[in-house]
Design a protein around this motif. Sequence first.
Motif, mmCIF file in Angstrom:
data_model
loop_
_atom_site.group_PDB
_atom_site.id
_atom_site.type_symbol
_atom_site.label_atom_id
_atom_site.label_comp_id
_atom_site.label_asym_id
_atom_site.label_seq_id
_atom_site.Cartn_x
_atom_site.Cartn_y
_atom_site.Cartn_z
ATOM 1 N N SER A 169 -20.873 -0.987 0.758
ATOM 2 C CA SER A 169 -22.281 -1.301 0.897
ATOM 3 C C SER A 169 -23.108 -0.290 0.110
ATOM 4 O O SER A 169 -22.800 0.910 0.099
ATOM 5 C CB SER A 169 -22.661 -1.257 2.383
ATOM 6 O OG SER A 169 -24.044 -1.333 2.559
ATOM 7 N N SER A 203 -27.164 0.085 -0.340
ATOM 8 C CA SER A 203 -28.536 -0.387 -0.156
ATOM 9 C C SER A 203 -29.525 0.539 -0.831
ATOM 10 O O SER A 203 -29.278 1.730 -1.006
ATOM 11 C CB SER A 203 -28.851 -0.527 1.334
ATOM 12 O OG SER A 203 -28.723 0.715 1.974
ATOM 13 N N CYS A 228 -28.600 -5.326 -7.965
ATOM 14 C CA CYS A 228 -27.532 -4.377 -7.694
ATOM 15 C C CYS A 228 -26.394 -4.674 -8.670
ATOM 16 O O CYS A 228 -26.155 -5.846 -9.014
ATOM 17 C CB CYS A 228 -27.075 -4.560 -6.248
ATOM 18 S SG CYS A 228 -25.675 -3.565 -5.726
ATOM 19 N N THR A 287 -35.960 -1.702 2.625
ATOM 20 C CA THR A 287 -34.564 -1.507 2.243
ATOM 21 C C THR A 287 -33.972 -2.817 1.739
ATOM 22 O O THR A 287 -34.040 -3.836 2.436
ATOM 23 C CB THR A 287 -33.736 -0.981 3.428
ATOM 24 O OG1 THR A 287 -34.250 0.294 3.837
ATOM 25 C CG2 THR A 287 -32.273 -0.806 3.029
ATOM 26 N N SER A 299 -30.556 -4.824 0.490
ATOM 27 C CA SER A 299 -29.117 -4.740 0.787
ATOM 28 C C SER A 299 -28.257 -5.187 -0.387
ATOM 29 O O SER A 299 -28.662 -6.049 -1.175
ATOM 30 C CB SER A 299 -28.790 -5.616 1.996
ATOM 31 O OG SER A 299 -29.517 -5.199 3.126
ATOM 32 N N CYS A 300 -27.072 -4.613 -0.453
ATOM 33 C CA CYS A 300 -26.097 -4.990 -1.479
ATOM 34 C C CYS A 300 -24.709 -4.693 -0.947
ATOM 35 O O CYS A 300 -24.452 -3.610 -0.413
ATOM 36 C CB CYS A 300 -26.349 -4.212 -2.765
ATOM 37 S SG CYS A 300 -25.083 -4.448 -4.047
ATOM 38 N N THR A 301 -23.812 -5.639 -1.075
ATOM 39 C CA THR A 301 -22.399 -5.389 -0.798
ATOM 40 C C THR A 301 -21.597 -5.801 -2.013
ATOM 41 O O THR A 301 -22.025 -6.650 -2.804
ATOM 42 C CB THR A 301 -21.902 -6.158 0.441
ATOM 43 O OG1 THR A 301 -22.112 -7.557 0.239
ATOM 44 C CG2 THR A 301 -22.613 -5.702 1.692
ATOM 45 N N GLN A 328 -26.094 -9.904 -2.915
ATOM 46 C CA GLN A 328 -27.392 -9.482 -2.391
ATOM 47 C C GLN A 328 -27.844 -10.601 -1.463
ATOM 48 O O GLN A 328 -28.205 -11.671 -1.920
ATOM 49 C CB GLN A 328 -28.377 -9.246 -3.539
ATOM 50 C CG GLN A 328 -27.960 -8.090 -4.433
ATOM 51 C CD GLN A 328 -28.934 -7.864 -5.575
ATOM 52 O OE1 GLN A 328 -28.590 -8.042 -6.734
ATOM 53 N NE2 GLN A 328 -30.152 -7.470 -5.240
ATOM 54 N N SER A 329 -27.803 -10.335 -0.191
ATOM 55 C CA SER A 329 -27.992 -11.401 0.799
ATOM 56 C C SER A 329 -29.443 -11.769 1.042
ATOM 57 O O SER A 329 -29.725 -12.754 1.743
ATOM 58 C CB SER A 329 -27.347 -10.975 2.123
ATOM 59 O OG SER A 329 -27.932 -9.776 2.588
ATOM 60 N N GLN A 330 -30.372 -10.994 0.480
ATOM 61 C CA GLN A 330 -31.805 -11.251 0.705
ATOM 62 C C GLN A 330 -32.430 -11.773 -0.592
ATOM 63 O O GLN A 330 -32.749 -10.989 -1.469
ATOM 64 C CB GLN A 330 -32.511 -9.955 1.121
ATOM 65 C CG GLN A 330 -31.887 -9.240 2.292
ATOM 66 C CD GLN A 330 -32.072 -7.725 2.188
ATOM 67 O OE1 GLN A 330 -31.911 -7.151 1.122
ATOM 68 N NE2 GLN A 330 -32.390 -7.088 3.303
ATOM 69 N N LYS A 380 -33.397 2.032 -0.729
ATOM 70 C CA LYS A 380 -34.592 2.252 0.080
ATOM 71 C C LYS A 380 -35.739 2.688 -0.825
ATOM 72 O O LYS A 380 -35.593 3.618 -1.627
ATOM 73 C CB LYS A 380 -34.355 3.323 1.146
ATOM 74 C CG LYS A 380 -35.534 3.487 2.095
ATOM 75 C CD LYS A 380 -35.214 4.395 3.264
ATOM 76 C CE LYS A 380 -35.329 5.845 2.913
ATOM 77 N NZ LYS A 380 -35.241 6.725 4.117
#
Lengths: 114, 114
Positions: free
Chosen positions: A74, A76, A92, A20, A22-24, A6-8, A78
């Motif tokens: 990916s 994400s 995530c 939104t 994010s998750c990868t 989770q980059s944020q 919302k």
Amino acid sequence: AQTVTQSQPEMSVQEAETVTLSCTYDTSESDYYLFWYKQPPSRQMILVIRQEAYKQQNATENRFSVNFQKAAKSFSLKISDSQLGDAAMYFCAYYINAGNMLTFGGGTRLMVKP
Amino acid sequence: DADVTQTPRNRITKTGKRIMLECSQTKGHDRMYWYRQDPGLGLRLIYYSFDVKDINKGEISDGYSVSRQAQAKFSLSLESAIPNQTALYFCATSLGGGASYEQYFGPGTRLTVT
């Protein structure tokens, strides 16, 4: 090594607006499920939404929906019409049936501004 | 009443002490799990149990042991606590295996090792 990213670390959104998260993830398995969990200040872990990897249709639960891009790995989340009660940590996670365990990302803290 | 309970909710202990965290559930689930939450790392699996006689190591079992005293009870022990075991610990249960079975989390135990 962590395989859900989770980059944020933190996000903020104005009440009633859309955000939104994010998750990868990284897995070579084909049979897995993806999840978003919410952790409010009470510390309780609450399941928000679940997506089966074999389903192409994106999952939706009321104001929460996902954008699942399997090839890009990916997933994400919302949140529409954000409410003050949406303020929480969001995690995530994925579950691989062969592995018998949930693997979590590091979390995103969501702040909702009135 | 909560379906998954953890005791204590908060605990401060000293380095080298033995400590036990307890989890009880009234959901009738066979599967129980212990997770550890650290900032930026999400939740990581310590041990899991499919029934009273089936206990398995998770991702980070070193320094921990568990006991499944009954279907409803699953305890986590730190034989000799160390400061880097300071974390939030969660117990979870599920009805069965596979991601179609939701994991239900307890309220967490915040452990501080000084």
